[in-house]
Design a protein around this motif. Structure first.
Motif, PDB file in Angstrom:
ATOM      1  N   UNK A 131       0.765  -1.083  -0.040  1.00 12.50           N
ATOM      2  CA  UNK A 131      -0.236   0.075  -0.127  1.00 12.50           C
ATOM      3  C   UNK A 131       0.873   1.177   0.033  1.00 12.50           C
ATOM      4  N   UNK A 132       0.345   2.307  -0.877  1.00 10.86           N
ATOM      5  CA  UNK A 132       0.938   3.561  -0.629  1.00 10.86           C
ATOM      6  C   UNK A 132       0.001   4.626  -0.205  1.00 10.86           C
ATOM      7  N   UNK A 133       0.292   5.129   0.861  1.00  9.39           N
ATOM      8  CA  UNK A 133      -0.761   6.089   1.508  1.00  9.39           C
ATOM      9  C   UNK A 133      -0.159   7.493   1.720  1.00  9.39           C
ATOM     10  N   UNK A 134      -0.904   8.375   1.744  1.00 12.02           N
ATOM     11  CA  UNK A 134      -0.310   9.754   2.090  1.00 12.02           C
ATOM     12  C   UNK A 134      -1.441  10.513   2.766  1.00 12.02           C
ATOM     13  N   UNK A 135      -0.913  11.168   3.664  1.00 16.40           N
ATOM     14  CA  UNK A 135      -1.893  12.074   4.758  1.00 16.40           C
ATOM     15  C   UNK A 135      -1.445  13.528   4.939  1.00 16.40           C
ATOM     16  N   UNK A 136      -2.359  14.458   5.275  1.00 15.36           N
ATOM     17  CA  UNK A 136      -1.852  15.957   5.568  1.00 15.36           C
ATOM     18  C   UNK A 136      -2.327  15.931   6.984  1.00 15.36           C
ATOM     19  N   UNK A 137      -1.397  16.463   7.858  1.00 13.80           N
ATOM     20  CA  UNK A 137      -1.895  16.593   9.318  1.00 13.80           C
ATOM     21  C   UNK A 137      -2.995  17.561   9.349  1.00 13.80           C
ATOM     22  N   UNK A 138      -3.577  17.910  10.752  1.00 12.00           N
ATOM     23  CA  UNK A 138      -4.783  18.323  10.967  1.00 12.00           C
ATOM     24  C   UNK A 138      -4.588  19.928  10.855  1.00 12.00           C
ATOM     25  N   UNK A 139      -3.251  20.363  11.031  1.00 11.56           N
ATOM     26  CA  UNK A 139      -3.199  21.728  10.637  1.00 11.56           C
ATOM     27  C   UNK A 139      -3.409  22.317   9.491  1.00 11.56           C
ATOM     28  N   UNK A 140      -2.912  21.347   8.201  1.00 13.02           N
ATOM     29  CA  UNK A 140      -3.041  21.727   6.996  1.00 13.02           C
ATOM     30  C   UNK A 140      -2.392  22.614   6.446  1.00 13.02           C
ATOM     31  N   UNK A 141      -1.054  22.801   6.891  1.00 14.06           N
ATOM     32  CA  UNK A 141      -0.340  23.842   6.431  1.00 14.06           C
ATOM     33  C   UNK A 141       0.783  23.578   5.227  1.00 14.06           C
ATOM     34  N   UNK A 174      -7.321  16.776  -7.457  1.00 16.65           N
ATOM     35  CA  UNK A 174      -7.816  17.342  -6.355  1.00 16.65           C
ATOM     36  C   UNK A 174      -6.484  17.463  -5.321  1.00 16.65           C
ATOM     37  N   UNK A 175      -6.881  17.751  -3.937  1.00 14.03           N
ATOM     38  CA  UNK A 175      -5.730  17.915  -2.974  1.00 14.03           C
ATOM     39  C   UNK A 175      -6.280  17.282  -1.742  1.00 14.03           C
ATOM     40  N   UNK A 176      -5.091  17.333  -0.779  1.00 15.91           N
ATOM     41  CA  UNK A 176      -5.623  16.492   0.547  1.00 15.91           C
ATOM     42  C   UNK A 176      -5.999  17.799   1.347  1.00 15.91           C
ATOM     43  N   UNK A 177      -6.883  17.692   2.179  1.00 14.22           N
ATOM     44  CA  UNK A 177      -7.349  18.676   3.162  1.00 14.22           C
ATOM     45  C   UNK A 177      -7.055  18.197   4.391  1.00 14.22           C
ATOM     46  N   UNK A 178      -6.771  19.164   5.556  1.00 17.41           N
ATOM     47  CA  UNK A 178      -6.464  18.756   6.732  1.00 17.41           C
ATOM     48  C   UNK A 178      -7.006  17.524   7.271  1.00 17.41           C
ATOM     49  N   UNK A 179      -5.988  16.495   7.806  1.00 13.73           N
ATOM     50  CA  UNK A 179      -6.436  15.284   8.396  1.00 13.73           C
ATOM     51  C   UNK A 179      -6.696  14.134   7.367  1.00 13.73           C
ATOM     52  N   UNK A 180      -6.834  14.626   6.155  1.00 10.48           N
ATOM     53  CA  UNK A 180      -7.514  13.581   5.326  1.00 10.48           C
ATOM     54  C   UNK A 180      -6.277  12.714   4.661  1.00 10.48           C
TER      55      UNK A 180
END
Length: 203
Positions: A131-141, A174-180
């Protein structure tokens, strides 16, 4: 190279499982809490002497990226999927989210008892071989954008246009949103976005 340490080859990307853009501002607390838990580690798969060999989980002098990578590797040996572990370590902002699905909120409440959030600003990409996964932290900066092409390629980077992909070949972007997060399963040949990914372990 890591942005919050003096550049050295041992601190360069890629690591064993993860690479990230940004920095973990909670790194001192994350490392200290991992140290505090080391003597509570227990598993039926290893004897006491073998468990001792796992310590320290995070060696001294590592960058925040490498420290995260060490913690991620340990958590992946608990029979959780890569997206599950990333959701534990880099959770959404859930405390004051009145409209969040209760199953999802309960998931984060439970995981908060097991591990503290690794807060950025950071975008994390990780791979466990399948699996390859990517995540943006909840601050979203940190920017994190992706696109899917007609021939089933997925480009993920901090900025659009990183790779020379013709616009007519892109079927979705699309883009990653905070926490997504997003995730690719190379065995199943699937690409999933946040709700679909987390439905596997939240519900």
């Amino acid at each position: 190279f890591s942005t919050n340490t003096f550049p050295a080859w041992k601190l360069s990307h890629p690591f064993r499982f993860a690479a990230h853009n940004g920095e973990f501002n909670t790194i001192e607390g994350n490392i200290n809490m991992m140290k505090a838990r080391e003597y509570l580690m227990n598993t039926d798969k290893l004897d006491a002497e073998a468990i001792k060999d796992l310590r320290p989980v995070i060696a001294e002098g590592l960058s925040d990226s490498a420290a995260f990578d060490c913690a991620l590797e340990l958590m992946l040996h608990t029979d959780r999927s890569l997206p599950h572990v990333l959701a534990m370590m880099v959770p959404e902002a859930w405390g004051s989210r009145k409209h969040m699905n209760m199953n999802r909120k309960s998931f984060y409440q439970y995981q908060a008892n097991l591990i503290e959030p690794w807060d950025g600003p950071a975008t994390v990409a990780a791979c466990n071989g399948n699996q390859i996964s990517a995540i943006l932290d909840r601050n979203g900066l940190r920017p994190a954008r992706f696109c899917v092409t007609k021939d089933d390629r997925i480009a993920f980077a901090s900025e659009s246009g990183t790779l020379p992909i013709d616009e007519k070949d892109i079927v979705y972007k699309s883009r990653l949103w905070p926490g997504k997060m997003i995730s690719i399963d190379m065995e199943k040949g699937t690409f999933q976005e946040d709700d679909e990914v987390k439905a596997d372990f939240v519900n």
